[in-house]
Enzyme design. Structure first.
Site, PDB file in Angstrom:
ATOM      1  N   ARG A 138      -2.625  -1.268  -3.263  1.00 14.05           N
ATOM      2  CA  ARG A 138      -3.177  -2.426  -3.842  1.00 14.05           C
ATOM      3  C   ARG A 138      -2.263  -3.795  -3.985  1.00 14.05           C
ATOM      4  O   ARG A 138      -1.621  -4.020  -3.017  1.00 14.05           O
ATOM      5  CB  ARG A 138      -4.067  -2.084  -5.225  1.00 14.05           C
ATOM      6  CG  ARG A 138      -5.048  -1.219  -4.784  1.00 14.05           C
ATOM      7  CD  ARG A 138      -6.137  -0.912  -6.151  1.00 14.05           C
ATOM      8  NE  ARG A 138      -7.328  -0.383  -5.808  1.00 14.05           N
ATOM      9  CZ  ARG A 138      -8.396  -0.138  -6.554  1.00 14.05           C
ATOM     10  NH1 ARG A 138      -8.035  -0.135  -8.141  1.00 14.05           N
ATOM     11  NH2 ARG A 138      -9.314   0.258  -6.303  1.00 14.05           N
ATOM     12  N   SER A 139      -2.222  -4.347  -5.344  1.00 17.96           N
ATOM     13  CA  SER A 139      -1.493  -5.436  -5.504  1.00 17.96           C
ATOM     14  C   SER A 139      -0.221  -5.405  -5.223  1.00 17.96           C
ATOM     15  O   SER A 139       0.833  -6.199  -5.457  1.00 17.96           O
ATOM     16  CB  SER A 139      -1.893  -6.290  -6.583  1.00 17.96           C
ATOM     17  OG  SER A 139      -3.163  -6.790  -6.479  1.00 17.96           O
ATOM     18  N   ALA A 140       0.335  -4.141  -5.533  1.00 16.97           N
ATOM     19  CA  ALA A 140       1.905  -3.992  -5.177  1.00 16.97           C
ATOM     20  C   ALA A 140       2.457  -4.208  -4.064  1.00 16.97           C
ATOM     21  O   ALA A 140       3.593  -4.689  -3.775  1.00 16.97           O
ATOM     22  CB  ALA A 140       2.193  -2.345  -5.426  1.00 16.97           C
ATOM     23  N   LYS A 155       1.593  -7.085  -2.815  1.00 19.23           N
ATOM     24  CA  LYS A 155       2.167  -8.743  -3.066  1.00 19.23           C
ATOM     25  C   LYS A 155       3.645  -8.906  -3.130  1.00 19.23           C
ATOM     26  O   LYS A 155       4.221  -9.701  -2.508  1.00 19.23           O
ATOM     27  CB  LYS A 155       1.372  -9.245  -4.328  1.00 19.23           C
ATOM     28  CG  LYS A 155      -0.056  -9.631  -4.260  1.00 19.23           C
ATOM     29  CD  LYS A 155      -0.560 -10.265  -5.512  1.00 19.23           C
ATOM     30  CE  LYS A 155      -2.114 -10.724  -5.422  1.00 19.23           C
ATOM     31  NZ  LYS A 155      -2.922  -9.548  -5.487  1.00 19.23           N
TER      32      LYS A 155
END
Length: 386
Positions: free
Chosen positions: A66-68, A70
Site C-alpha cells: 500500500r502507501s509504503a 510512496k
C-alpha cells in the site's frame, strides 16, 4: 508461532516482538527485516502467505505494501534531482505543460512531492481500470482545480500521488517511474520490489485481506479522536474523497491491479527488500551498493510540510516524498524518514542510528499511519544495543 529466519546478537527482542504480533495482535502472515550500518541484522518471516489461507509464508514471499510504496517511489525523483535531471524548485508545468490548468501554474515540484499541491481528491473518482491505464489519472489531476492554493498548506494525497508522480517522471525523462525504479534502483541494489509487478513474479505474491483483531488485542482497538472519525465517516469530507479517488476501491489481489504502475499504493516486495533499500538511502550496504549521496540523504529527511494535515486531520510531517517522524507516524527517532502503508506495512531509514527497516503483512488492520504491530517492532529495534 513457527518463525523462520535469523537475528544478530542483541536483536533477539525483535524476534520476540514479531512472535507476539501473531499471538496477541492478530498478524496472519508477515515479515520484518532490519539493516544496521549496511549489514543485515534481522530477517524474519512467519505465518501464511494468504491472510485467510494455510500455505506457509516462505523466504521469498512478497506482498503489496500500500502507501509504503510512496517512500520507495520517492527515490526516483530524488535520484533524478541528484543527477541534475529534475529541479525541485521548478514549476511542475515546466515539465508537464497541461498541469498549469486550473490555477496550478505556480505549483513547484517540491510542492507536489510534499503533499502541498492541493490535489488530494478528484471531482470524479476514477474506476480501477482508469486508475491503472497510465493515461486517465494524469489527465484528471492536470484538469483538476486545486482544493487550496498550492504551496500554502498540506494534505495527504493518498491516491492522486500515483498520477502526479508518475506523469512528472515520465515528462522529465520519457520513461515510466516503474521502469526507472527497476533498472536504476532495484536491479543494481538486488532487491525484490516492483511498482508494476512482472507476470513472472506473480506466483510469489500472497493475498491480502482485512482482518479484525483478536479479543484482548486492545492496542488495535484504540479509538481515533472524534474529529478524525467524523472526517472518515463524512462522504463529502476531503478525507473520504482523497481515499476515494479510485471509486470503487480496487481489488488489491487482482493481477491487473498489481501489474499497473501506481506509485502511491501498489508496490509489491519483501521486508528484506525494503530494509536493504532504506539502508542504501543512508549509506553503503553489503556488496557496496548505495542509492543517495550524503546531500540527497539530508534532503530526503528535510521537513517540507508540517502541522495540520487537511486530509488526515492530524498533525503530520513530510519531506520530499517521505513521511517524517512525529506523533501521527512514530518512527525510530526524529531523524527518521520513510512511509507507512495503511493497514500495517512500514519502512523507513534512520541515518543517525544507521537503520534500514521493513515490515510487511497480509493482515490489513484499520490503522492508517501507526499500526501497533509495526510500533512494537520499532520499540524492539530501539532497545537493541548500539
Amino acid at each position: 508461532m513457527d518463525v523462520h529466519g535469523t537475528v544478530a546478537e542483541g536483536f533477539e527482542p525483535v524476534r520476540d516482538a514479531f512472535v507476539r504480533n501473531f499471538e496477541v495482535l492478530g498478524d496472519r502472515g508477515a515479515a520484518v527485516a532490519v539493516y544496521r550500518d549496511g549489514r543485515k541484522v534481522v530477517d524474519l518471516w512467519g505465518g501464511t502467505r494468504d491472510a485467510h489461507g494455510t500455505d506457509p509464508w516462505t523466504e521469498d514471499t512478497a506482498q503489496i505494501v500500500r502507501s509504503a510504496t510512496k517512500g520507495v517511489a520517492a527515490a526516483v525523483p530524488l535520484l533524478l534531482h541528484q543527477r541534475g535531471q529534475l529541479d525541485l524548485d521548478a514549476p511542475v508545468g515546466s515539465y508537464w505543460p497541461e498541469f498549469k490548468a486550473g490555477g496550478k501554474e505556480k505549483t513547484l515540484v517540491r510542492d507536489l512531492l510534499a503533499h502541498r499541491a492541493g490535489l488530494p481528491a478528484l471531482d470524479r473518482g476514477l474506476s480501477a481500470a482508469e486508475a491503472a491505464d497510465g493515461v486517465s489519472g494524469a489527465h484528471a489531476v492536470a484538469a483538476q482545480q486545486p482544493f487550496w492554493e498550492p504551496g500554502t498548506g498540506h494534505g495527504y494525497h493518498a491516491q492522486t500521488y500515483s498520477w502526479l508522480l508518475s506523469e512528472l517522471v515520465l515528462r522529465a525523462t520519457g520513461r515510466t517511474l516503474g521502469s526507472l525504479l527497476a533498472e536504476e534502483i532495484a536491479e543494481p541494489l538486488g532487491v525484490d520490489f516492483w511498482i508494476g509487478l512482472p507476470e513472472a513474479e506473480a506466483h510469489r505474491v500472497g493475498r491480502v485481506a482485512p482482518v479484525e483483531p483478536p479479543e484482548g488485542a486492545g492496542m488495535l482497538r484504540t479509538r481515533p479522536r472524534r474529529n478524525v472519525s467524523e472526517a472518515y465517516a463524512d462522504p463529502d469530507s476531503l478525507t473520504r474523497r482523497a481515499f476515494a479517488a479510485i471509486d470503487p476501491l480496487p481489488d488489491e489481489n487482482d493481477p491487473a491491479y498489481r501489474a499497473a504502475e501506481l506509485p502511491a499504493s501498489n508496490g509489491i516486495g519483501t521486508a528484506r527488500a525494503l530494509a536493504r533499500f532504506y539502508g542504501a538511502t543512508i549509506g553503503v550496504v553489503e556488496d557496496g551498493a548505495r542509492i543517495f549521496t550524503p546531500a540527497t540523504t539530508a534532503l530526503a529527511a528535510r521537513e517540507f510540510s508540517a502541522g495540520p494535515d487537511r486530509v488526515l486531520v492530524v498533525n503530520t510531517r513530510f519531506g520530499p516524498g517521505y513521511m517524517l517522524h512525529g506523533p501521527a507516524s512514530p518512527l525510530l527517532s526524529p531523524a527518521s524518514f520513510g512511509h507507512p502503508g495503511r493497514g500495517g506495512s512500514l519502512a523507513f531509514a534512520d541515518p543517525e542510528a544507521g537503520i534500514g527497516f521493513g515490515y510487511v503483512t497480509n493482515a490489513l488492520a484499520k490503522s492508517v499511519t501507526a499500526d501497533p504491530r509495526a510500533q512494537s517492532l520499532i520499540r524492539a529495534v530501539r532497545a537493541a544495543p548500539a
